[in-house]
Design a protein around this motif. Sequence first.
Motif, mmCIF file in Angstrom:
data_model
loop_
_atom_site.group_PDB
_atom_site.id
_atom_site.type_symbol
_atom_site.label_atom_id
_atom_site.label_comp_id
_atom_site.label_asym_id
_atom_site.label_seq_id
_atom_site.Cartn_x
_atom_site.Cartn_y
_atom_site.Cartn_z
ATOM 1 N N ARG A 1 13.168 -42.790 -39.762
ATOM 2 C CA ARG A 1 13.061 -43.726 -40.888
ATOM 3 C C ARG A 1 13.264 -45.172 -40.458
ATOM 4 O O ARG A 1 12.436 -46.037 -40.710
ATOM 5 N N SER A 2 14.412 -45.459 -39.864
ATOM 6 C CA SER A 2 14.786 -46.854 -39.595
ATOM 7 C C SER A 2 13.933 -47.433 -38.478
ATOM 8 O O SER A 2 13.836 -46.855 -37.395
ATOM 9 N N LYS A 3 13.322 -48.571 -38.756
ATOM 10 C CA LYS A 3 12.470 -49.239 -37.773
ATOM 11 C C LYS A 3 13.277 -50.167 -36.864
ATOM 12 O O LYS A 3 12.719 -50.804 -35.978
ATOM 13 N N HIS A 4 14.584 -50.234 -37.110
ATOM 14 C CA HIS A 4 15.458 -51.052 -36.273
ATOM 15 C C HIS A 4 16.743 -50.276 -36.044
ATOM 16 O O HIS A 4 17.303 -49.681 -36.969
ATOM 17 N N GLU A 5 17.182 -50.260 -34.798
ATOM 18 C CA GLU A 5 18.331 -49.427 -34.444
ATOM 19 C C GLU A 5 19.598 -49.798 -35.216
ATOM 20 O O GLU A 5 20.441 -48.945 -35.487
ATOM 21 N N SER A 6 19.742 -51.064 -35.595
ATOM 22 C CA SER A 6 20.960 -51.484 -36.285
ATOM 23 C C SER A 6 21.117 -50.799 -37.637
ATOM 24 O O SER A 6 22.231 -50.662 -38.149
ATOM 25 N N LEU A 7 19.991 -50.327 -38.231
ATOM 26 C CA LEU A 7 20.044 -49.704 -39.553
ATOM 27 C C LEU A 7 20.668 -48.309 -39.512
ATOM 28 O O LEU A 7 21.187 -47.825 -40.517
ATOM 29 N N ILE A 8 20.605 -47.638 -38.368
ATOM 30 C CA ILE A 8 21.132 -46.279 -38.277
ATOM 31 C C ILE A 8 22.312 -46.207 -37.315
ATOM 32 O O ILE A 8 22.967 -45.167 -37.189
ATOM 33 N N ALA A 9 22.612 -47.305 -36.635
ATOM 34 C CA ALA A 9 23.649 -47.294 -35.595
ATOM 35 C C ALA A 9 25.012 -46.886 -36.148
ATOM 36 O O ALA A 9 25.757 -46.132 -35.506
ATOM 37 N N PHE A 10 25.366 -47.367 -37.355
ATOM 38 C CA PHE A 10 26.683 -47.038 -37.915
ATOM 39 C C PHE A 10 26.790 -45.535 -38.174
ATOM 40 O O PHE A 10 27.765 -44.889 -37.767
ATOM 41 N N SER A 11 25.793 -44.954 -38.817
ATOM 42 C CA SER A 11 25.814 -43.520 -39.098
ATOM 43 C C SER A 11 25.754 -42.714 -37.810
ATOM 44 O O SER A 11 26.448 -41.694 -37.659
ATOM 45 N N ASN A 12 24.935 -43.159 -36.871
ATOM 46 C CA ASN A 12 24.806 -42.441 -35.597
ATOM 47 C C ASN A 12 26.147 -42.375 -34.875
ATOM 48 O O ASN A 12 26.519 -41.345 -34.310
ATOM 49 N N SER A 13 26.878 -43.483 -34.931
ATOM 50 C CA SER A 13 28.161 -43.554 -34.230
ATOM 51 C C SER A 13 29.256 -42.795 -34.964
ATOM 52 O O SER A 13 30.040 -42.069 -34.358
ATOM 53 N N ASN A 14 29.313 -42.931 -36.290
ATOM 54 C CA ASN A 14 30.443 -42.392 -37.054
ATOM 55 C C ASN A 14 30.235 -40.957 -37.538
ATOM 56 O O ASN A 14 31.219 -40.228 -37.735
ATOM 57 N N PHE A 15 28.980 -40.543 -37.734
ATOM 58 C CA PHE A 15 28.752 -39.238 -38.330
ATOM 59 C C PHE A 15 27.981 -38.277 -37.424
ATOM 60 O O PHE A 15 28.073 -37.069 -37.605
ATOM 61 N N TYR A 16 27.180 -38.802 -36.476
ATOM 62 C CA TYR A 16 26.326 -37.935 -35.665
ATOM 63 C C TYR A 16 26.687 -37.951 -34.187
ATOM 64 O O TYR A 16 25.913 -37.490 -33.357
ATOM 65 N N GLU A 17 27.845 -38.506 -33.843
ATOM 66 C CA GLU A 17 28.357 -38.514 -32.466
ATOM 67 C C GLU A 17 27.341 -39.135 -31.495
ATOM 68 O O GLU A 17 27.228 -38.732 -30.340
ATOM 69 N N ASN A 18 26.553 -40.082 -32.001
ATOM 70 C CA ASN A 18 25.540 -40.782 -31.192
ATOM 71 C C ASN A 18 24.503 -39.838 -30.587
ATOM 72 O O ASN A 18 23.927 -40.112 -29.535
ATOM 73 N N LYS A 19 24.264 -38.723 -31.281
ATOM 74 C CA LYS A 19 23.282 -37.759 -30.780
ATOM 75 C C LYS A 19 21.877 -38.017 -31.314
ATOM 76 O O LYS A 19 20.904 -37.464 -30.808
ATOM 77 N N LEU A 20 21.766 -38.834 -32.357
ATOM 78 C CA LEU A 20 20.444 -39.140 -32.886
ATOM 79 C C LEU A 20 19.656 -39.967 -31.885
ATOM 80 O O LEU A 20 20.177 -40.926 -31.304
ATOM 81 N N LEU A 21 18.403 -39.604 -31.681
ATOM 82 C CA LEU A 21 17.526 -40.377 -30.808
ATOM 83 C C LEU A 21 16.772 -41.379 -31.667
ATOM 84 O O LEU A 21 16.070 -41.011 -32.615
ATOM 85 N N THR A 22 16.943 -42.643 -31.337
ATOM 86 C CA THR A 22 16.315 -43.699 -32.139
ATOM 87 C C THR A 22 15.261 -44.416 -31.315
ATOM 88 O O THR A 22 15.311 -44.413 -30.088
ATOM 89 N N PHE A 23 14.330 -45.029 -31.998
ATOM 90 C CA PHE A 23 13.290 -45.796 -31.312
ATOM 91 C C PHE A 23 13.812 -47.204 -31.013
ATOM 92 O O PHE A 23 14.286 -47.891 -31.920
ATOM 93 N N PRO A 24 13.746 -47.645 -29.762
ATOM 94 C CA PRO A 24 14.234 -48.991 -29.431
ATOM 95 C C PRO A 24 13.483 -50.062 -30.210
ATOM 96 O O PRO A 24 12.304 -49.911 -30.515
ATOM 97 N N SER A 25 14.189 -51.136 -30.512
ATOM 98 C CA SER A 25 13.591 -52.245 -31.261
ATOM 99 C C SER A 25 13.246 -53.376 -30.306
ATOM 100 O O SER A 25 13.906 -53.579 -29.289
ATOM 101 N N ILE A 26 12.211 -54.119 -30.648
ATOM 102 C CA ILE A 26 11.807 -55.233 -29.784
ATOM 103 C C ILE A 26 12.747 -56.424 -29.939
ATOM 104 O O ILE A 26 12.769 -57.319 -29.103
#
Length: 838
Positions: A639-664
């Motif tokens: 969903r999120s086109k920028h890593e900052s939009l999912i970074a909080f949830s990824n860190s706090n709820f998903y143990e940084n296991k979510l693979l996100t698309f890098p932003s330019i």
Amino acid sequence: ITKRNSPQEFNAEAERIHKLKMDLNDYVKALHKKYSFGYSLFDSFTGYAELKDASDNIPFDTEFIENMSAEKFTEYCDLVEELQNAGTLSGHPHNHPLKEIASTVYSQQVKENAAELISNYIEILNERIVTEKKLLDLFTLKDLVLTKEKSSILIELSDLILSLPDIPGSMVHIEYPERNLGNITKLARHGIKRDTTRKELLNTFTKEILVYNGESKLAEWNAASRKWFLPKFLGQRKIVKALQLHSMGSKIEKKSVPNFLEKIVQCQAEHNLVVSSPFSKELDFLWNDGNAEWDTIILLCEKILQIHQKLILLIEDVNKVKDIKNLISQFLSDGSKTFRESKGELLYSYLSITEKNSELEKSLSELLNINFLCEENELQNPSEIWKLKAETWQTNIELLKNWISWKRVSENVVETGLKSVVKAYESGNLKNEEVLISFRKSVYKNFANFIITNEPALIGFNGKLFEGKIKKFKEQNRYFEKLTKAELLAKLAAQIPSFTKEASSNSEIGILQKAIRSGGRAMSLRKLFDSIPHLLPRLCPCMLMSPISVAQYFEVDKSKFDLVIFDEASQMPTSEAIGAISRGENMIVVGDPKQMPPTSFFSTNQFDEENADKEDLESILEDCLAISMPSKHLLWHYRSKHESLIAFSNSNFYENKLLTFPSIDDITTKVTNVFVPGYYDRGETRQNIFEAKAIVEEVMKRLADPILAKRSIGIVTFSSVQQNLIDDLLNEEFMRAPDLERIAMEATEPIFIKNLENVQGDERDVILFSIGYGPDKEGKVYMNFGPLVQKGGWRRLNVAVSRARYEMKVFSTLRSDQIDVSRTSSDQIAVFKSFLEY
């Protein structure tokens, strides 16, 4: 479609499409077939497409590709990476200042010896250039450009001139040298034959024998030899007696007479040829009244002819050659000794310098493996070329260690069969940082070309350009997907029976037709579904229903669905899901245990402790996870086109296991906090009018901007009362600006206003978040944040903060430093504080 076409037509269409699809199956199989080198055409295209900006022009032969393997490819990539690192360390190999040095052995002693040899080499080259200039001036050839070939000729010419003995000048500049010197050489050979036979005769006879009429006596001897015995004897004895008179005392044997007579004839003939020669003038003092040193003359003729030929090659102008030969004859006019002591010193010096030059080049070649036979420009003086190179070596001698490391690595790479990579690198076609990726891209391209050439199913897959092949592949792939959908549609449509034909009233078609005509009177949906158990799945192979509807419309013991799929299963209580589960053969449960559980508004708090093992968990998803059903984790966050939009949830709820698309634009963040001065009306309305107005103002500003209005908007609140407040305020603004309301509501994704409890599953480009809770009028902050402090409140927060695609703005009268986690034991509040800090 079903109204226009009969089932028979759909069946025929399904068959046609299926056949077309089967024709493409060979293409699909060929596309994914793995070859001996471990890659398919699909893999090759994928690898090629990932390396967009790299060059793909490194050539490889078919044998190299055939012998490739996945392990070799990895090994080659490591080698090429080492080559790239060595090239980067030494400086780019193209036009490197030490490029002529091919040695692979380095030590400090090698460097010191090289520095000394190079210094001496430059010194001798300077002397050679000066001497060559003087020598060309001597021969009046100052405008002559000494190429490598002509420099060698000049050395040979100098050596020839110095090797000449005293010689008449007339021989040096003789006319038509090839012809006349050849004739003089023939004359000398006749002189040698005359002198040889004369010497043989004078060993037996006196000098008078040289004028003896040998020719007539030989004729008499031969005539007597043909007569009968007595005349023959008398005639031959007469000739023997005559020869005996000229003998020096030895007896003349009869059998030796013909040989003596033939030698006399031969000697006299050779003598006549010598004394009648027209070249006595050219030979001058060498003639010696016809008694010359013939071997010396032959050698001189050879040398003079060589001088002539060298001058032709050197000057390439016949008239100029004549002038030079006249000049040389003048030099030699006073004798070779005088010439050597004057002009000859320059020639001796030149030969000495060129010899030292060769010795130094040999030493440098042995030490640094320099090929002095290779010339980049054959139209320049090699001494000047090598002087410039040697001065470059001297200036850059500190690069020698890294350069030799490069040569060692590149030689190793060449030995492994990657010569084309080194060649492309050295030619300057690749930048330092491009070597590895260009190698990989070129290999992928060769893989693809090899597969296309050798795979019958792909013969028609041949664009003129490689990019055309990729485009063709994408078109075929899209066509295959489209064809699959069309085939599925046709097959399903073909199962629908014809409603235009007469059907029995007791048949399933008849029952359905009767229900349609009567508008469903006197027949419930459940009864209808029970009456058409075979027709229903043909008409509706896929049904979208709630669990309650499934239980309401289908008998549990009747025909079952092949597959039951639960979406957002984290919100589905197990008790509600059981009805749908019992009506399916297979089940897929889709959900996120980190998101909201089922609402507990109508649930009871009673808990049967004696039967705790039989109690349901929060949701069907939790129960499925608890019994370890086979599971598949989807880790890509789309969903999120920028890593900052999912970074909080990824860190706090998903143990940084979510693979996100890098932003330019990773440096910037798309999550921003808008601090709103104001307070939360805790005691009365439980609303935050200040945040509500700020959000409405933001919405109107975005809708009025043509560019910002292209992004869809969603508004999320922590409470339903705050949701209602924003809704009311926004409607008031829309009444004053109906054009903006039209933009908001007629968009592809209309604006929404939702609270934490009902926003799960929604998404928008921009999310505007109203915290609502905050300090009251007196500035006091209570640790009560509505649904956040309830059990599972962190899940609600996770849902709320992960709805945005491009941007999220958090409007708050509350600051993170106003939350004192020491006043509460709730982990939910600590997570909320972390979010505000983020």
